[in-house]
Design an enzyme around this catalytic site. Structure first.
Site, mmCIF file in Angstrom:
data_model
loop_
_atom_site.group_PDB
_atom_site.id
_atom_site.type_symbol
_atom_site.label_atom_id
_atom_site.label_comp_id
_atom_site.label_asym_id
_atom_site.label_seq_id
_atom_site.Cartn_x
_atom_site.Cartn_y
_atom_site.Cartn_z
ATOM 1 N N VAL A 168 0.838 -1.199 0.000
ATOM 2 C CA VAL A 168 0.000 0.000 0.000
ATOM 3 C C VAL A 168 0.873 1.249 0.000
ATOM 4 C CG1 VAL A 168 -1.956 -1.096 1.141
ATOM 5 C CG2 VAL A 168 -0.194 -0.038 2.541
ATOM 6 N N ASP A 169 0.459 2.226 -0.775
ATOM 7 C CA ASP A 169 1.104 3.535 -0.726
ATOM 8 C C ASP A 169 0.645 4.239 0.555
ATOM 9 O OD1 ASP A 169 2.482 5.871 -1.635
ATOM 10 O OD2 ASP A 169 0.554 6.677 -2.285
ATOM 11 N N LYS A 170 1.430 5.197 1.027
ATOM 12 C CA LYS A 170 1.051 5.904 2.254
ATOM 13 C C LYS A 170 0.103 7.064 1.965
ATOM 14 C CE LYS A 170 3.968 8.788 4.296
ATOM 15 N NZ LYS A 170 3.247 10.086 4.425
ATOM 16 N N THR A 171 0.582 8.024 1.196
ATOM 17 C CA THR A 171 -0.157 9.265 0.998
ATOM 18 C C THR A 171 -1.359 9.065 0.085
ATOM 19 O OG1 THR A 171 1.917 10.466 1.241
ATOM 20 C CG2 THR A 171 0.050 11.683 0.339
#
Length: 480
Positions: A168-171
């Site tokens: 998963v990407d954070k932002t």
């Protein structure tokens, strides 16, 4: 504003919005010698850049190239039933041919053996087998589309149910994707409301993302800004101004140093806040004439973790997911802080797009089927490299949505475990349909070969099996 090519700063100080490359929403302060990237935005000061790469060599160009390469490597899913039917149907026809004509050649009457041969062809017809998969897939796609999950093909619907690891990407995925004030810390007797009033008054006309976050937070808290006069903007530092006859400043740690109001106690506090991945805005009295100046308070600013992330991760684990990894272009401290709040045990920061792609390849080697959730241009190579990519549809970039195989149109992470469970229901339905059709046909094939069936019964068995597998698949349309 737009930086055209990769290079390094040779003159000036400013804040650069690097969200198109790293995904981070908070602009990064750049000084002489710092690297900058094509496709990013200069948000404040004047910069002179020494170009280090041609257009074809820039990081932005690499993103496009990596995405294209990954899409070409990805092979289409081959359905077992389609391959099976290619061999199954000719074999049945050949068997029926021998079943009819060999006895006739041997002197037996044509009529009973012709009936048996035709019954064999009808019973062995793979309609129920071939139909069982696409009908189940279409029903599954329909159910998820109603929930705002768009899947670009049945192959990806099957894969999400078999997923073992998720990156998963954070932002914009785990977090809201925009800077917000987290806390107002009073440094002396000044009230948090007064600190917020001073900061928002000085930042009212600023276009800097952190200043906008301060002004918006003040409005949300019902704090009324006071018109400031003699406002002076210091590039890469902050703002100065007069409010009701008093001189104040709002800015970063460097600004406090230059104004001579920074203390060891403040340094220690700022280090603790920055270790949590937070940006800080310092508010205080500006030194002037006989006034030595002082710190009034600190505003901490960060990207807020989505409130439902914890429950989503638990639901994904319950659905059978073995590994969740966070991949981000942000600094490692910030990434670790967000991962801890979200309940994710493994997180990697400071990643460029090619680094994210490399991490996805490692996960695929270990876990096989790996999904990737992202929303930015910088996520496109990783989305394309994963077994399937999932884009945040409402807030995601066009590039991410186009590259991804699945789009969450409402940006609702709760739809991920829903999609996994729906996919698993579809796969179970397909298995049951295939098993049922095979068993039923096997029974009637044996009866047909032994001469214990008739042509009308064979037609009933074949049509009946097709109707039953379609009806069973349509049960998926019932909401769960």
């Amino acid at each position: 504003e737009m930086l055209a090519l990769d290079g390094k700063v040779v003159f000036g100080v400013s804040f650069i919005d690097e969200s198109s490359i790293t995904g981070e929403p908070i602009p990064q302060e750049k000084f002489i010698g710092d690297k900058v990237y094509a496709g990013t935005l200069n948000k404040q000061g004047y910069l002179e850049i020494e170009v280090l790469k041609t257009a074809q060599q820039t990081t932005f160009a690499k993103i496009k190239e990596l995405t294209s390469q990954a899409l070409q490597v990805k092979a289409p899913t081959q359905r077992f039933i389609e391959n099976f039917s290619q061999y199954y149907t000719p074999c049945v026809l050949l068997l029926a041919f021998f079943w009819i004509f060999v006895p006739v050649i041997m002197g037996y009457p044509l009529d009973p053996w012709l009936t048996r041969g035709l019954s064999l062809i009808v019973i062995a017809c793979p309609c129920a087998l071939v139909v069982s998969t696409p009908v189940s897939i279409v029903c599954g796609l329909t159910v998820l589309a109603r929930k705002g999950v768009l899947i670009k093909g049945g192959a990806y619907l099957e894969l999400i149910g078999k997923m073992k690891a998720l990156a998963v990407d954070k932002t914009g995925t785990i977090t809201e994707g925009r800077p917000q004030v987290q806390e107002v810390i009073a440094w002396n007797s000044t009230s948090p409301q007064e600190i917020l009033r001073i900061a928002s008054s000085l930042d009212l006309k600023s276009t800097h993302p952190l200043a906008r976050a301060v002004v918006q937070y003040a409005k949300n808290q019902g704090v009324t800004s006071t018109p400031a006069t003699e406002i002076e903007s210091r590039s890469g530092r902050g703002n100065l101004g007069s409010i009701e006859g008093h001189r104040y400043f709002v800015g970063n740690h460097r600004f406090a140093h230059e104004l001579g109001v920074c203390t060891p106690e403040l340094e220690q506090k700022l280090d603790l806040l920055q270790d949590k991945g937070l940006s800080v805005v310092i508010v205080g009295h500006q030194p002037h004439d006989q006034c030595a100046g002082e710190i009034l308070g600190i505003l901490t600013i960060g990207d807020t973790v989505r409130s439902d992330v914890g429950s989503v991760i638990n639901a994904l684990k319950q659905a059978g997911l073995q590994k969740i990894v966070m991949l981000s272009g942000g600094n490692q401290k910030s990434v670790d802080a967000v991962a801890a709040l979200a309940g994710i045990s493994e997180a990697h920061g400071n990643l460029l797009p090619e680094d994210k792609k490399r991490e996805i390849q490692k996960l695929k080697e270990t876990y096989g089927i790996v999904g990737m959730v992202g929303d930015g241009i910088n996520d496109a190579p990783a989305l394309a490299t994963a077994s399937f990519g999932i884009a945040m549809g409402a807030g995601g970039s066009d590039t991410a949505i186009e590259t991804a195989d699945i789009a969450l149109m409402q940006d609702d992470l709760h739809q991920l475990p829903v999609a996994m469970k729906t996919s698993q229901r579809v796969l179970n339905t397909i298995r049951w349909n295939i098993g049922f059709a095979m068993v039923l046909k096997s029974v009637f094939l044996i009866l047909g070969i032994m001469g214990h069936t008739s042509l009308w019964l064979a037609i009933l068995a074949d049509t009946g099996a097709t109707v039953l597998v379609v009806a069973n698949a349509m049960r998926l349309l019932k909401e769960h």
